[in-house]
Design an enzyme around this catalytic site. Structure first.
Site, PDB file in Angstrom:
ATOM      1  N   HIS A 287       1.708  -1.493  -0.095  1.00  0.00           N
ATOM      2  CA  HIS A 287      -0.019  -0.263  -0.091  1.00  0.00           C
ATOM      3  C   HIS A 287       0.785   1.121  -0.201  1.00  0.00           C
ATOM      4  O   HIS A 287       2.347   1.327   0.685  1.00  0.00           O
ATOM      5  CB  HIS A 287      -1.152   0.014   1.374  1.00  0.00           C
ATOM      6  CG  HIS A 287      -2.084   1.031   1.709  1.00  0.00           C
ATOM      7  ND1 HIS A 287      -1.214   2.521   1.298  1.00  0.00           N
ATOM      8  CD2 HIS A 287      -3.558   0.734   0.457  1.00  0.00           C
ATOM      9  CE1 HIS A 287      -2.809   2.625   1.103  1.00  0.00           C
ATOM     10  NE2 HIS A 287      -4.197   2.665   0.846  1.00  0.00           N
TER      11      HIS A 287
ATOM     12  N   GLU B 126      -3.803   2.439  -7.819  1.00  0.00           N
ATOM     13  CA  GLU B 126      -3.543   3.732  -6.556  1.00  0.00           C
ATOM     14  C   GLU B 126      -2.511   4.166  -7.100  1.00  0.00           C
ATOM     15  O   GLU B 126      -1.812   4.342  -6.281  1.00  0.00           O
ATOM     16  CB  GLU B 126      -4.074   2.656  -5.481  1.00  0.00           C
ATOM     17  CG  GLU B 126      -4.615   1.559  -5.184  1.00  0.00           C
ATOM     18  CD  GLU B 126      -5.251   1.649  -3.088  1.00  0.00           C
ATOM     19  OE1 GLU B 126      -6.102   1.990  -3.015  1.00  0.00           O
ATOM     20  OE2 GLU B 126      -4.282   1.438  -2.765  1.00  0.00           O
TER      21      GLU B 126
HETATM   22  P1  PGA Z   1      -9.106   5.888   0.404  1.00  0.00           P
HETATM   23  O1  PGA Z   1      -7.673   5.084   0.734  1.00  0.00           O
HETATM   24  O2  PGA Z   1     -10.351   5.709  -0.586  1.00  0.00           O
HETATM   25  O3  PGA Z   1      -9.535   7.016   1.368  1.00  0.00           O
HETATM   26  O4  PGA Z   1      -8.575   7.155  -1.229  1.00  0.00           O
HETATM   27  C1  PGA Z   1      -7.894   3.884  -0.989  1.00  0.00           C
HETATM   28  C2  PGA Z   1      -6.603   3.575   0.089  1.00  0.00           C
HETATM   29  O5  PGA Z   1      -5.888   4.104   0.170  1.00  0.00           O
HETATM   30  O6  PGA Z   1      -6.650   1.832  -0.055  1.00  0.00           O
END
Ligand code: PGA
Length: 266
Positions: free
Chosen positions: A101, A173
């Site tokens: 992450h 992401e």
């Molecule tokens: P968020 O987080 O939806 O709060 O942007 C997503 C993640 O970091 O997995």
């Protein structure tokens, strides 16, 4: 949206980060369970509480279709790592584990190399790793998104046997799109551009191993997903669901996201 998923079942992952305390985690899990009680088999839903709450949330979810995931695991099998949690600790407790992450990369200095170790440990223990990849704002501004994501996927999956690929989930992401907290969404990429990166991820995996296993890999989008913003992402071809942080701590909001994903993929 017409059915176009083939064998891939969509997946929605709740990453509660360090947002919820113990009673709130159990309450939130209970509320989500109630709100999604009529959910069929059309979508996988995974809740990822913090480590000490895994067992309690597992008990809350017992007998439902909701699944459990960890937010991390260690890159080594065992050893002198105070405070860390191994794949063996998680085996039998969770089915999924988030690895790489952006917050762990940023705050704990994790690298593609250490994350690759986590992928191997997870797979070795029979878990399904959720591999997070994504460019920084700087990389994006320099036009390096594709190169960076390609490099991450290659490094994280190097040496992973083709037959294990379909057990993995890749979460795209963009680091700049991850929210700063509950109620503080960041900017999001254009869903079409995000989907393009996600199709590239599948292609990189196919080029590295077998096409048919890559076709079974689930690729999801993450970054400031809310009920009001999820639809255009999951309507895109090749987007198999979402990883939700802040909004997943609000049961009604999370349930609405799950229902939208299920509807778009039915
Ligand atoms: P968020 O987080 O939806 O709060 O942007 C997503 C993640 O970091 O997995």
């Amino acid at each position: 949206m017409s059915a176009r998923l083939g064998a891939r079942r969509p997946i929605v992952i709740a990453n509660w980060k360090m947002y919820l305390g113990a009673p709130e985690s159990l309450r939130t899990a209970r509320a989500i369970r109630v709100l999604l009680r009529r959910l069929g088999r059309s979508v996988d839903v995974v809740l990822c509480p913090s480590f000490p709450l895994l067992a309690g949330v597992r008990d809350v979810l017992g007998g439902s279709r909701l699944q459990l995931g960890a937010q991390d695991l260690h890159a080594e099998r065992s050893g002198p790592y105070t405070g860390d949690v191994s794949a063996a600790h998680l085996r039998g407790l969770v089915r999924f584990a988030i690895v790489g992450h952006s917050e762990r990369r940023r705050v704990h200095g994790e690298t593609d190399q250490s994350v690759a170790g986590k992928v191997r440990q997870a797979l070795g223990a029979g878990l399904s790793p959720i591999l997070c990849v994504g460019e920084t704002a700087e990389e994006r501004n320099e036009g390096k998104t594709i190169a960076r994501v390609r490099e991450q996927v290659r490094r994280l999956l190097r040496g992973v046997p083709s037959f294990s690929i379909s057990r993995c989930v890749v979460a795209y992401e963009p680091m700049w799109a991850v929210s700063q907290g509950i109620g503080q969404p960041a900017l999001q990429p254009d869903p079409k551009e995000a989907a393009e990166v996600m199709r590239l991820i599948r292609k990189v995996v196919a080029d590295q191993g077998s096409r048919s296993f890559a076709d079974r890999l689930r690729v999801v989008y993450g970054g400031s997903v809310e009920a009001k913003t999820v639809r255009p992402f999951v309507e895109e071809q090749g987007v198999d669901g979402v990883l939700v942080g802040a909004a997943s701590t609000i049961p009604a909001e999370f349930a609405a996201i799950v229902k939208t994903v299920a509807a778009c993929h039915s």
